[in-house]
Design a protein around this motif. Structure first.
Motif, PDB file in Angstrom:
ATOM      1  N   ILE A   7     -34.476 -33.454  14.617  1.00 16.90           N
ATOM      2  CA  ILE A   7     -35.160 -32.292  14.033  1.00 16.90           C
ATOM      3  C   ILE A   7     -34.492 -31.970  12.703  1.00 16.90           C
ATOM      4  O   ILE A   7     -33.289 -31.678  12.665  1.00 16.90           O
ATOM      5  CB  ILE A   7     -35.107 -31.059  14.968  1.00 16.90           C
ATOM      6  N   GLY A  10     -34.165 -33.316   5.969  1.00 19.28           N
ATOM      7  CA  GLY A  10     -33.969 -32.883   4.578  1.00 19.28           C
ATOM      8  C   GLY A  10     -32.958 -33.776   3.905  1.00 19.28           C
ATOM      9  O   GLY A  10     -33.177 -34.975   3.729  1.00 19.28           O
ATOM     10  N   TYR A  11     -31.792 -33.196   3.550  1.00 21.55           N
ATOM     11  CA  TYR A  11     -30.741 -33.983   2.892  1.00 21.55           C
ATOM     12  C   TYR A  11     -29.932 -34.796   3.906  1.00 21.55           C
ATOM     13  O   TYR A  11     -29.712 -35.992   3.747  1.00 21.55           O
ATOM     14  CB  TYR A  11     -29.828 -33.023   2.097  1.00 21.55           C
ATOM     15  N   TRP A  12     -29.465 -34.146   4.987  1.00 23.32           N
ATOM     16  CA  TRP A  12     -28.548 -34.819   5.918  1.00 23.32           C
ATOM     17  C   TRP A  12     -29.269 -35.578   7.036  1.00 23.32           C
ATOM     18  O   TRP A  12     -28.784 -36.616   7.509  1.00 23.32           O
ATOM     19  CB  TRP A  12     -27.567 -33.790   6.509  1.00 23.32           C
ATOM     20  N   ASP A  33     -40.041 -32.255  11.130  1.00 24.30           N
ATOM     21  CA  ASP A  33     -39.639 -31.462   9.963  1.00 24.30           C
ATOM     22  C   ASP A  33     -40.813 -30.547   9.627  1.00 24.30           C
ATOM     23  O   ASP A  33     -41.969 -30.885   9.916  1.00 24.30           O
ATOM     24  CB  ASP A  33     -39.276 -32.365   8.768  1.00 24.30           C
ATOM     25  N   LEU A  34     -40.502 -29.405   9.006  1.00 19.59           N
ATOM     26  CA  LEU A  34     -41.583 -28.482   8.644  1.00 19.59           C
ATOM     27  C   LEU A  34     -42.399 -29.043   7.481  1.00 19.59           C
ATOM     28  O   LEU A  34     -43.552 -28.652   7.286  1.00 19.59           O
ATOM     29  CB  LEU A  34     -40.993 -27.121   8.246  1.00 19.59           C
ATOM     30  N   ALA A  70     -30.608 -31.185  12.555  1.00 16.01           N
ATOM     31  CA  ALA A  70     -30.088 -31.221  11.176  1.00 16.01           C
ATOM     32  C   ALA A  70     -30.907 -30.269  10.306  1.00 16.01           C
ATOM     33  O   ALA A  70     -31.451 -30.662   9.262  1.00 16.01           O
ATOM     34  CB  ALA A  70     -30.117 -32.633  10.627  1.00 16.01           C
ATOM     35  N   THR A  71     -31.006 -29.030  10.759  1.00 10.15           N
ATOM     36  CA  THR A  71     -31.734 -27.987  10.028  1.00 10.15           C
ATOM     37  C   THR A  71     -30.710 -26.965   9.516  1.00 10.15           C
ATOM     38  O   THR A  71     -29.540 -27.022   9.913  1.00 10.15           O
ATOM     39  CB  THR A  71     -32.723 -27.281  10.979  1.00 10.15           C
ATOM     40  N   HIS A  76     -29.963 -23.318  14.064  1.00  8.95           N
ATOM     41  CA  HIS A  76     -29.238 -24.186  15.001  1.00  8.95           C
ATOM     42  C   HIS A  76     -29.321 -23.692  16.444  1.00  8.95           C
ATOM     43  O   HIS A  76     -29.598 -24.461  17.369  1.00  8.95           O
ATOM     44  CB  HIS A  76     -27.746 -24.276  14.612  1.00  8.95           C
ATOM     45  N   GLU A  93     -25.625 -30.314  13.868  1.00  5.18           N
ATOM     46  CA  GLU A  93     -24.879 -30.282  12.612  1.00  5.18           C
ATOM     47  C   GLU A  93     -23.831 -29.171  12.591  1.00  5.18           C
ATOM     48  O   GLU A  93     -23.929 -28.204  13.327  1.00  5.18           O
ATOM     49  CB  GLU A  93     -25.854 -30.100  11.433  1.00  5.18           C
ATOM     50  N   LYS A  94     -22.877 -29.334  11.704  1.00  8.58           N
ATOM     51  CA  LYS A  94     -21.870 -28.282  11.496  1.00  8.58           C
ATOM     52  C   LYS A  94     -22.463 -27.216  10.587  1.00  8.58           C
ATOM     53  O   LYS A  94     -23.315 -27.568   9.757  1.00  8.58           O
ATOM     54  CB  LYS A  94     -20.588 -28.860  10.898  1.00  8.58           C
ATOM     55  N   ASP A 120     -21.501 -32.190  14.866  1.00  5.38           N
ATOM     56  CA  ASP A 120     -21.231 -33.209  13.851  1.00  5.38           C
ATOM     57  C   ASP A 120     -20.148 -32.723  12.888  1.00  5.38           C
ATOM     58  O   ASP A 120     -20.432 -32.281  11.776  1.00  5.38           O
ATOM     59  CB  ASP A 120     -22.532 -33.546  13.092  1.00  5.38           C
ATOM     60  N   THR A 122     -18.203 -34.361  10.897  1.00  6.23           N
ATOM     61  CA  THR A 122     -18.208 -35.758  10.438  1.00  6.23           C
ATOM     62  C   THR A 122     -16.821 -36.297  10.094  1.00  6.23           C
ATOM     63  O   THR A 122     -16.489 -37.436  10.436  1.00  6.23           O
ATOM     64  CB  THR A 122     -19.109 -35.887   9.191  1.00  6.23           C
TER      65      THR A 122
HETATM   66  N1  LIG Z   1     -21.968 -33.256   8.374  1.00 11.70           N
HETATM   67  C1  LIG Z   1     -22.065 -33.159   7.056  1.00 11.70           C
HETATM   68  O1  LIG Z   1     -21.234 -33.672   6.310  1.00 11.70           O
HETATM   69  C2  LIG Z   1     -23.214 -32.407   6.479  1.00 11.70           C
HETATM   70  C3  LIG Z   1     -23.585 -32.561   5.141  1.00 11.70           C
HETATM   71  C4  LIG Z   1     -24.672 -31.820   4.667  1.00 11.70           C
HETATM   72  C5  LIG Z   1     -25.341 -30.942   5.495  1.00 11.70           C
HETATM   73  N2  LIG Z   1     -24.934 -30.813   6.784  1.00 11.70           N
HETATM   74  C6  LIG Z   1     -25.592 -29.860   7.692  1.00 11.70           C
HETATM   75  O2  LIG Z   1     -26.896 -30.346   7.979  1.00 11.70           O
HETATM   76  C7  LIG Z   1     -27.788 -29.248   8.192  1.00 11.70           C
HETATM   77  C8  LIG Z   1     -28.976 -29.420   7.264  1.00 11.70           C
HETATM   78  O3  LIG Z   1     -28.508 -29.386   5.925  1.00 11.70           O
HETATM   79  P1  LIG Z   1     -29.344 -30.091   4.766  1.00 11.70           P
HETATM   80  O4  LIG Z   1     -28.468 -30.056   3.565  1.00 11.70           O
HETATM   81  O5  LIG Z   1     -29.923 -31.371   5.219  1.00 11.70           O
HETATM   82  O6  LIG Z   1     -30.512 -29.013   4.582  1.00 11.70           O
HETATM   83  P2  LIG Z   1     -31.959 -29.252   3.936  1.00 11.70           P
HETATM   84  O7  LIG Z   1     -32.476 -27.907   3.607  1.00 11.70           O
HETATM   85  O8  LIG Z   1     -31.902 -30.317   2.879  1.00 11.70           O
HETATM   86  O9  LIG Z   1     -32.811 -29.875   5.140  1.00 11.70           O
HETATM   87  C9  LIG Z   1     -33.159 -29.142   6.269  1.00 11.70           C
HETATM   88  C10 LIG Z   1     -34.520 -29.647   6.763  1.00 11.70           C
HETATM   89  O10 LIG Z   1     -34.791 -29.018   8.018  1.00 11.70           O
HETATM   90  C11 LIG Z   1     -36.195 -28.735   8.057  1.00 11.70           C
HETATM   91  N3  LIG Z   1     -36.413 -27.676   9.056  1.00 11.70           N
HETATM   92  C12 LIG Z   1     -36.014 -26.384   9.019  1.00 11.70           C
HETATM   93  N4  LIG Z   1     -36.397 -25.742  10.156  1.00 11.70           N
HETATM   94  C13 LIG Z   1     -37.044 -26.644  10.911  1.00 11.70           C
HETATM   95  C14 LIG Z   1     -37.680 -26.611  12.202  1.00 11.70           C
HETATM   96  N5  LIG Z   1     -37.732 -25.497  12.916  1.00 11.70           N
HETATM   97  N6  LIG Z   1     -38.251 -27.734  12.660  1.00 11.70           N
HETATM   98  C15 LIG Z   1     -38.221 -28.898  11.951  1.00 11.70           C
HETATM   99  N7  LIG Z   1     -37.637 -28.985  10.723  1.00 11.70           N
HETATM  100  C16 LIG Z   1     -37.060 -27.884  10.221  1.00 11.70           C
HETATM  101  C17 LIG Z   1     -36.545 -28.342   6.627  1.00 11.70           C
HETATM  102  O11 LIG Z   1     -37.914 -28.503   6.380  1.00 11.70           O
HETATM  103  C18 LIG Z   1     -35.671 -29.298   5.815  1.00 11.70           C
HETATM  104  O12 LIG Z   1     -36.361 -30.487   5.460  1.00 11.70           O
HETATM  105  C19 LIG Z   1     -26.966 -27.981   7.940  1.00 11.70           C
HETATM  106  O13 LIG Z   1     -26.506 -27.481   9.153  1.00 11.70           O
HETATM  107  C20 LIG Z   1     -25.785 -28.476   7.115  1.00 11.70           C
HETATM  108  O14 LIG Z   1     -24.615 -27.695   7.297  1.00 11.70           O
HETATM  109  C21 LIG Z   1     -23.904 -31.528   7.278  1.00 11.70           C
END
Ligand SMILES: NC(=O)c1ccc[n+]([C@@H]2O[C@H](COP(=O)([O-])OP(=O)(O)OC[C@H]3O[C@@H](n4cnc5c(N)ncnc54)[C@H](O)[C@@H]3O)[C@@H](O)[C@H]2O)c1
Length: 342
Positions: A7, A10-12, A33-34, A70-71, A76, A93-94, A120, A122
């Motif tokens: 779920i 996005g970026y991660w 993903d939304l 990973a939202t 979370h 995710e953290k 996570d 990481t």
């Molecule tokens: N472990 C790491 O090193 C690391 C690195 C970056 C981010 N993260 C974590 O990953 C998580 C996401 O961060 P990101 O940078 O990818 O954010 P992001 O905003 O780039 O991506 C989040 C995605 O989640 C989707 N989303 C939100 N609510 C949703 C739902 N109810 N159902 C389905 N999809 C949904 C959004 O549309 C978006 O595409 C955060 O918790 C962040 O802390 C961890």
């Protein structure tokens, strides 16, 4: 084969999907993903994966054994709780949740249902952090005196969390894995340089039941990227620079000797000891690959993850206490009682 639903793409999220797809123990069967655009991208890369804008499709899919979340952190708790209630193991995710109360609920729910809840963190799965944990645990460094970390860059300003929740979470998860003790008190200061936005620079100091002290400096508004940590011990000291392509961890055989034999404390003599520096060999396996394999082993063998819900909760408790301390201009906050010490 463990079937995974992810779920958040996005970026991660794409990193999780790639690693779950590449591991021989797991496969990704669905992504939610939304954003339709993000789902179209996922489907172009992985044509066999099913996609949906509704995360409940993942909960309802009886083929799915485990859900990766990973939202953004604000969702979370709701998503992880939904997955656990649907009988799925969870990799989240953290930071684990927005509050320790939510984290406790998730830990309880996973325990009650005998499901794996893993966060996570990481860095804990990197060769560098694993090696540092080995060195500390084996006594190579002697008694640990301090942990001092800098994590700064011209970073993406987050709107929903302050810099502590975004960046210090990494240092706290490394620290809680490496150090032999848990902190009892935290003091934090920080400010925001953009009106109405969360703090973008912060300094955390953590106190332990010994003369061990930890300091973490995080900043989204620095001209250069720094990711360096010093760990000082009575016998040896470590310099960890995560930006180095190799030799990220260097162990220095340096320290002091204190001559207590002098007649008065004013005559106490400090001697300086300088020896060799060496850079231990580090595993170069991608952290997320090691992590995904660990998650699969925990599901398969009923083992407890290194970064389980309790580890996630300990980190969230410190993040909460640090945010409270920062609001009180650095007043120390006890982690057990979560009260400001006047
Ligand atoms: N472990 C790491 O090193 C690391 C690195 C970056 C981010 N993260 C974590 O990953 C998580 C996401 O961060 P990101 O940078 O990818 O954010 P992001 O905003 O780039 O991506 C989040 C995605 O989640 C989707 N989303 C939100 N609510 C949703 C739902 N109810 N159902 C389905 N999809 C949904 C959004 O549309 C978006 O595409 C955060 O918790 C962040 O802390 C961890």
């Amino acid at each position: 084969m463990i079937n995974v639903g992810v779920i958040g793409y996005g970026y991660w999220g794409p990193n999780l999907v790639r690693n779950f797809s590449e591991a021989k123990e797991t496969q990704v069967v669905a992504v939610s993903d939304l954003s339709q655009e993000r789902l179209a991208l996922a489907q172009r890369r992985y044509p066999a994966i099913e996609v949906s804008t509704d995360h409940r499709d993942i909960f309802a899919d009886s083929r799915i054994d485990a859900v990766a979340v990973a939202t953004p952190v604000s969702s979370h708790y709701e998503l992880a709780m939904g997955a656990l209630k649907a009988g799925k193991h969870v990799l989240i995710e953290k930071p684990l949740t927005e509050s320790s109360e939510q984290a406790i609920r998730l830990v309880d729910e996973a325990d009650r249902r005998n499901l794996v809840l893993m966060v996570d963190h990481t860095f804990v799965y990197t060769g560098a952090v694993r090696k540092m944990q080995d060195l500390v645990a084996s006594g190579e460094l002697g008694d640990i005196y301090y942990y001092d970390s800098v994590r700064v860059n011209l970073g993406l300003f987050q709107h929903d969390v302050n810099v502590i929740w975004d960046l210090a979470v990494h240092d706290l998860s490394i620290m809680e894995y490496i150090l032999p003790l848990q902190p009892h008190t935290v003091s934090a200061t920080g400010v925001s340089h953009v009106a109405g936005q969360p703090e973008n620079i912060a300094y955390l100091t953590l106190f332990f039941d010994s003369d061990l002290i930890a300091h973490i400096h995080v900043n989204w508004l620095a001209p250069v990227k720094l990711r360096s940590t010093l760990i000082g011990g009575s016998k040896k000291m470590i310099v960890y620079d995560d930006l180095q392509p190799s030799e990220k961890v260097k162990v220095y055989n340096k320290g002091i000797t204190v001559n207590n034999g002098a007649e008065s404390r004013y005559q106490m003599l400090i001697g300086y000891r300088t020896g060799d520096m060496w850079a231990p060999h580090l595993s170069v396996t991608e952290a997320l690959q090691a992590e995904v394999q660990h998650f699969a082993r925990c599901l398969d063998k009923g083992e407890t993850p290194v970064t389980d819900g309790h580890a996630g909760l300990r980190v969230v408790r410190i993040l909460e206490a640090a945010t409270r301390s920062m609001a009180a201009k650095g007043q120390p906050v006890e982690l057990n009682q979560m009260r400001v010490i006047a």
